[in-house]
Design a protein around this motif. Structure first.
Motif, PDB file in Angstrom:
ATOM      1  N   SER A 445       0.824  -1.212   0.000  1.00 53.27           N
ATOM      2  CA  SER A 445       0.000   0.000   0.000  1.00 53.27           C
ATOM      3  C   SER A 445       0.862   1.267   0.000  1.00 53.27           C
ATOM      4  N   ARG A 446       2.126   1.153   0.429  1.00 58.07           N
ATOM      5  CA  ARG A 446       2.975   2.349   0.499  1.00 58.07           C
ATOM      6  C   ARG A 446       3.816   2.563  -0.768  1.00 58.07           C
ATOM      7  N   LEU A 447       3.870   1.570  -1.620  1.00 60.63           N
ATOM      8  CA  LEU A 447       4.720   1.707  -2.812  1.00 60.63           C
ATOM      9  C   LEU A 447       4.009   2.517  -3.892  1.00 60.63           C
ATOM     10  N   GLN A 448       4.703   3.485  -4.446  1.00 61.45           N
ATOM     11  CA  GLN A 448       4.114   4.339  -5.482  1.00 61.45           C
ATOM     12  C   GLN A 448       4.318   3.670  -6.837  1.00 61.45           C
ATOM     13  N   ALA A 449       3.369   2.823  -7.208  1.00 54.75           N
ATOM     14  CA  ALA A 449       3.497   2.077  -8.459  1.00 54.75           C
ATOM     15  C   ALA A 449       2.113   1.638  -8.913  1.00 54.75           C
ATOM     16  N   GLY A 450       1.962   1.511 -10.228  1.00 56.28           N
ATOM     17  CA  GLY A 450       0.679   1.065 -10.770  1.00 56.28           C
ATOM     18  C   GLY A 450       0.423  -0.415 -10.517  1.00 56.28           C
ATOM     19  N   ILE A 451       1.509  -1.188 -10.346  1.00 53.75           N
ATOM     20  CA  ILE A 451       1.347  -2.624 -10.066  1.00 53.75           C
ATOM     21  C   ILE A 451       2.421  -3.036  -9.064  1.00 53.75           C
ATOM     22  N   VAL A 452       2.023  -3.860  -8.096  1.00 46.56           N
ATOM     23  CA  VAL A 452       2.962  -4.334  -7.067  1.00 46.56           C
ATOM     24  C   VAL A 452       2.920  -5.856  -7.060  1.00 46.56           C
ATOM     25  N   TRP A 453       4.094  -6.472  -7.107  1.00 42.14           N
ATOM     26  CA  TRP A 453       4.177  -7.934  -7.028  1.00 42.14           C
ATOM     27  C   TRP A 453       4.746  -8.333  -5.668  1.00 42.14           C
ATOM     28  N   VAL A 454       4.161  -9.354  -5.076  1.00 38.12           N
ATOM     29  CA  VAL A 454       4.662  -9.873  -3.803  1.00 38.12           C
ATOM     30  C   VAL A 454       5.126 -11.307  -4.025  1.00 38.12           C
ATOM     31  N   ASN A 455       6.391 -11.558  -3.725  1.00 35.19           N
ATOM     32  CA  ASN A 455       7.014 -12.886  -3.877  1.00 35.19           C
ATOM     33  C   ASN A 455       6.977 -13.393  -5.319  1.00 35.19           C
ATOM     34  N   THR A 456       6.940 -12.485  -6.254  1.00 37.22           N
ATOM     35  CA  THR A 456       7.050 -12.821  -7.674  1.00 37.22           C
ATOM     36  C   THR A 456       7.483 -11.549  -8.399  1.00 37.22           C
ATOM     37  N   TRP A 457       7.631 -11.647  -9.726  1.00 33.70           N
ATOM     38  CA  TRP A 457       7.951 -10.444 -10.505  1.00 33.70           C
ATOM     39  C   TRP A 457       7.454 -10.620 -11.932  1.00 33.70           C
ATOM     40  N   GLY A 458       6.898  -9.564 -12.490  1.00 32.28           N
ATOM     41  CA  GLY A 458       6.624  -9.518 -13.923  1.00 32.28           C
ATOM     42  C   GLY A 458       5.352 -10.201 -14.376  1.00 32.28           C
ATOM     43  N   MET A 459       4.529 -10.717 -13.430  1.00 33.88           N
ATOM     44  CA  MET A 459       3.300 -11.386 -13.845  1.00 33.88           C
ATOM     45  C   MET A 459       2.297 -10.347 -14.343  1.00 33.88           C
ATOM     46  N   LEU A 460       1.860 -10.507 -15.593  1.00 36.07           N
ATOM     47  CA  LEU A 460       0.809  -9.645 -16.142  1.00 36.07           C
ATOM     48  C   LEU A 460      -0.285 -10.544 -16.699  1.00 36.07           C
ATOM     49  N   ASP A 461      -1.496 -10.069 -16.677  1.00 35.54           N
ATOM     50  CA  ASP A 461      -2.607 -10.854 -17.192  1.00 35.54           C
ATOM     51  C   ASP A 461      -3.624  -9.870 -17.772  1.00 35.54           C
ATOM     52  N   PRO A 462      -4.261 -10.233 -18.903  1.00 39.32           N
ATOM     53  CA  PRO A 462      -5.225  -9.300 -19.496  1.00 39.32           C
ATOM     54  C   PRO A 462      -6.318  -8.858 -18.528  1.00 39.32           C
ATOM     55  N   ALA A 463      -6.579  -9.644 -17.486  1.00 40.42           N
ATOM     56  CA  ALA A 463      -7.640  -9.265 -16.543  1.00 40.42           C
ATOM     57  C   ALA A 463      -7.184  -8.205 -15.539  1.00 40.42           C
ATOM     58  N   MET A 464      -5.870  -8.033 -15.375  1.00 41.23           N
ATOM     59  CA  MET A 464      -5.363  -7.126 -14.337  1.00 41.23           C
ATOM     60  C   MET A 464      -4.811  -5.845 -14.962  1.00 41.23           C
ATOM     61  N   PRO A 465      -5.404  -4.696 -14.614  1.00 45.66           N
ATOM     62  CA  PRO A 465      -4.949  -3.454 -15.233  1.00 45.66           C
ATOM     63  C   PRO A 465      -3.507  -3.126 -14.869  1.00 45.66           C
ATOM     64  N   PHE A 466      -2.797  -2.508 -15.805  1.00 46.28           N
ATOM     65  CA  PHE A 466      -1.486  -1.975 -15.474  1.00 46.28           C
ATOM     66  C   PHE A 466      -1.319  -0.616 -16.125  1.00 46.28           C
ATOM     67  N   GLY A 467      -0.424   0.182 -15.527  1.00 47.46           N
ATOM     68  CA  GLY A 467      -0.164   1.527 -16.018  1.00 47.46           C
ATOM     69  C   GLY A 467       0.624   2.253 -14.952  1.00 47.46           C
ATOM     70  N   GLY A 468       0.940   3.500 -15.218  1.00 49.61           N
ATOM     71  CA  GLY A 468       1.888   4.170 -14.342  1.00 49.61           C
ATOM     72  C   GLY A 468       1.312   5.237 -13.438  1.00 49.61           C
ATOM     73  N   LEU A 469       2.157   5.638 -12.487  1.00 47.61           N
ATOM     74  CA  LEU A 469       1.961   6.845 -11.692  1.00 47.61           C
ATOM     75  C   LEU A 469       3.138   7.764 -12.031  1.00 47.61           C
TER      76      LEU A 469
END
Ligand code: NAD
Length: 497
Positions: A445-469
């Motif tokens: 909740s404190r990280l300034q990012a459009g997407i945060v991964w916990v215990n993984t990295w780089g997972m994207l899926d068409p169902a999950m929005p991504f974009g920037g701050l």
């Protein structure tokens, strides 16, 4: 990306494709640039010319926008029931699946991507995007609302009009089709300007969509460089720009588009931090740290290029990451064993070199791995590079390198880790490794990012929005949020008394 772990599946061999010269695609037909100019396309794994494409300019953009305008204003597409539009996208997904090998070969030779990853990541996600938005089109709906006066009041989602899509070189297929699938599902028409370094798959996608039933003029492709992109942004017949690329170009586009109050979505650069806390599963964390900066040869807007490590683990993690990075198979993208291909172009390789030079002149900095080109077949190869001892305000830590270069910094407290992670101008992605569930939620909740991964990295899926701050842009792709970017909402209020 979607199911990246599937990369372990056996992959059928793919050979280098034989290529014909590329053309523009306007109003459902191939054509040359009005100027007759052409641009060489280079295979980055050999540095050799493999074909040419038409070099479009403002005249070609004008023809393409006119075709898209006519298709929107007079054509059937926007009035086609959304579920029928969805069926066209789903059919396109199936045709892409059938032509997977051809698209893998084209994307790999154009961008230097390892075929094993291109199949799963680039073509796999392209199919998934068309299927996702093909399905989502079925659920397009407005709402009825209660008002304070006697009325029947409802909202209607409407397409925006002609969309100008401008895309970068690093994921040519995925980043164009995420725009194309969502914008077409919403009923818009389009002009796509792919990156000048990697234009080859854009034309094939346009032809596949035509075969799937997309009417002529709904999707047009103009290959070319910044001149064509700028003409698209300025064209009065374009209703919205969807841009993915560098922050510098995004800023210029927003400024130009602002002159005519043209809406823009901007998916821009990043410099994302991956935090390893003391209680992390170290095997997973080290694996993701390596993947985070070598994936796509570091040419990943969401690359985890700043590794922040709890001080007691700093030496262990730094040595493990540096030791393993050099062992990741690097070489010919058409060798199924290759994981790291070349940098996608000579100018991009030179940029990476310039950034690593900064580490050599910084007091206290140490290059633990890499830091040099790899001489192989005349291609643009660069060794995965791990650097410690850089000051947090150095350019190498603050700016996007866009190559396989990782800096590692220690931290003492959770607050310090969060402050370091948030300390750049970017806000695209962030990640953390911890076994503490409370900390996972708290830090996410404190990280300034459009997407945060916990215990993984780089997972994207068409169902999950991504974009920037921040300077990573605004707007979202993927998910219903990505569809909403291509819709206007109209309110209709009918007096009932
Ligand atoms: P770039 O900004 O140089 O080019 C992107 C596109 O813009 C190309 O098609 C280019 O021809 C066009 N262009 C250049 N000048 C233009 C102008 N004045 N007007 C209109 N169009 C113009 O980016 P690149 O080097 O191709 O790609 C790398 C960048 O893209 C990195 O910064 C990376 O972080 C970013 N990126 C962001 C995301 C994301 O989702 N946020 C995804 C991938 C890449």
């Amino acid at each position: 990306m979607t199911s990246r772990e599937q990369g372990n599946e056996a992959v059928a061999p793919i050979s280098r494709p034989s290529l014909t010269d590329g053309s523009l695609f306007i109003g459902g037909a191939r054509r040359d640039a009005v100027s007759q100019r052409r641009r060489d396309v280079i295979d980055p794994s050999t540095g050799k010319k493999i074909t040419t494409v038409a070099e479009g300019d403002a005249q070609d953009v004008d023809a393409a926008v006119r075709a898209a305008r006519a298709a929107f204003d007079e054509g059937p597409w926007r009035h086609t029931p959304a579920r029928e539009r969805g069926r066209v996208l789903t059919r396109a997904a199936q045709l892409i699946r059938e032509r997977t090998d051809e698209l893998v070969a084209l994307e790999s030779i154009d961008a230097g991507k390892p075929v094993s990853l291109t199949r799963i990541i680039d073509v796999g996600n392209t199919i998934a995007q068309f299927e996702y938005y093909g399905g989502l089109a079925h659920s397009l709906a407005g709402a009825t609302r209660q008002t304070a006066f006697p009325s029947m009041a409802y909202t209607v989602p409407e397409p925006i009009g002609v969309i100008g899509a401008i895309t970068p070189f690093n994921f040519p297929l995925i980043l164009s089709t995420v725009k194309i699938a969502a914008a077409l599902a919403a009923g818009n028409t389009m002009v796509h300007k792919p990156a000048e370094d990697t234009p080859l798959t854009a034309l094939v996608i346009a032809e596949i969509l035509a075969e799937a039933g997309l009417p002529d003029g709904v999707l047009n492709v103009v290959t070319g460089g910044g001149e064509a992109g700028d003409a698209l942004v300025r064209h009065p017949g374009v209703d919205k720009i969807a841009f993915t690329g560098s922050t510098a170009v995004g800023r210029a586009i927003a400024s130009t588009a602002g002159e005519s109050v043209k809406p823009v979505t901007l998916e821009l650069g990043g410099k994302s931090a991956q935090i390893i806390f003391e209680d992390a599963d170290l095997d997973v964390a080290i694996g993701k740290a390596i993947e985070g900066f070598v994936f796509n040869t570091g040419q990943f807007c969401m690359g985890g290029t700043r590794l922040l490590v709890a001080r007691p683990l700093f030496d262990t993690v730094s040595k493990a990451v540096a030791g393993a990075a050099g062992g990741v198979p690097l070489g010919d993208p058409f060798d199924p064993a290759t994981v790291i291909g070349p940098i996608a172009g000579a100018r991009h390789l030179e940029k990476v070199e310039r950034y690593v030079e900064l580490a050599r002149s910084e007091p206290g900095a140490e290059i633990l791995a890499g830091g040099h080109r790899i001489d192989l077949n005349g291609g643009y190869f660069y060794a995965p590079t791990v650097i410690v001892g850089m000051a947090n305000d150095s350019r190498l830590v603050q700016e996007e390198v866009f190559g396989p270069v990782l800096t590692i910094q220690p931290f003492d407290t959770e607050d310090e880790a969060v402050a370091l992670a948030n300390s750049t101008q970017y806000g695209l992605a962030a990640g953390l490794h911890t076994r503490d569930l409370n900390r996972a939620h708290r830090v996410a909740s404190r990280l300034q990012a459009g997407i945060v991964w916990v215990n993984t990295w780089g997972m994207l899926d068409p169902a999950m929005p991504f974009g920037g701050l921040k300077q990573s842009g605004y707007g979202r792709e993927y998910g219903p949020e990505g569809l909403a970017e291509y819709l206007n909402t109209k309110s209709v209020i009918i007096a009932t008394a």
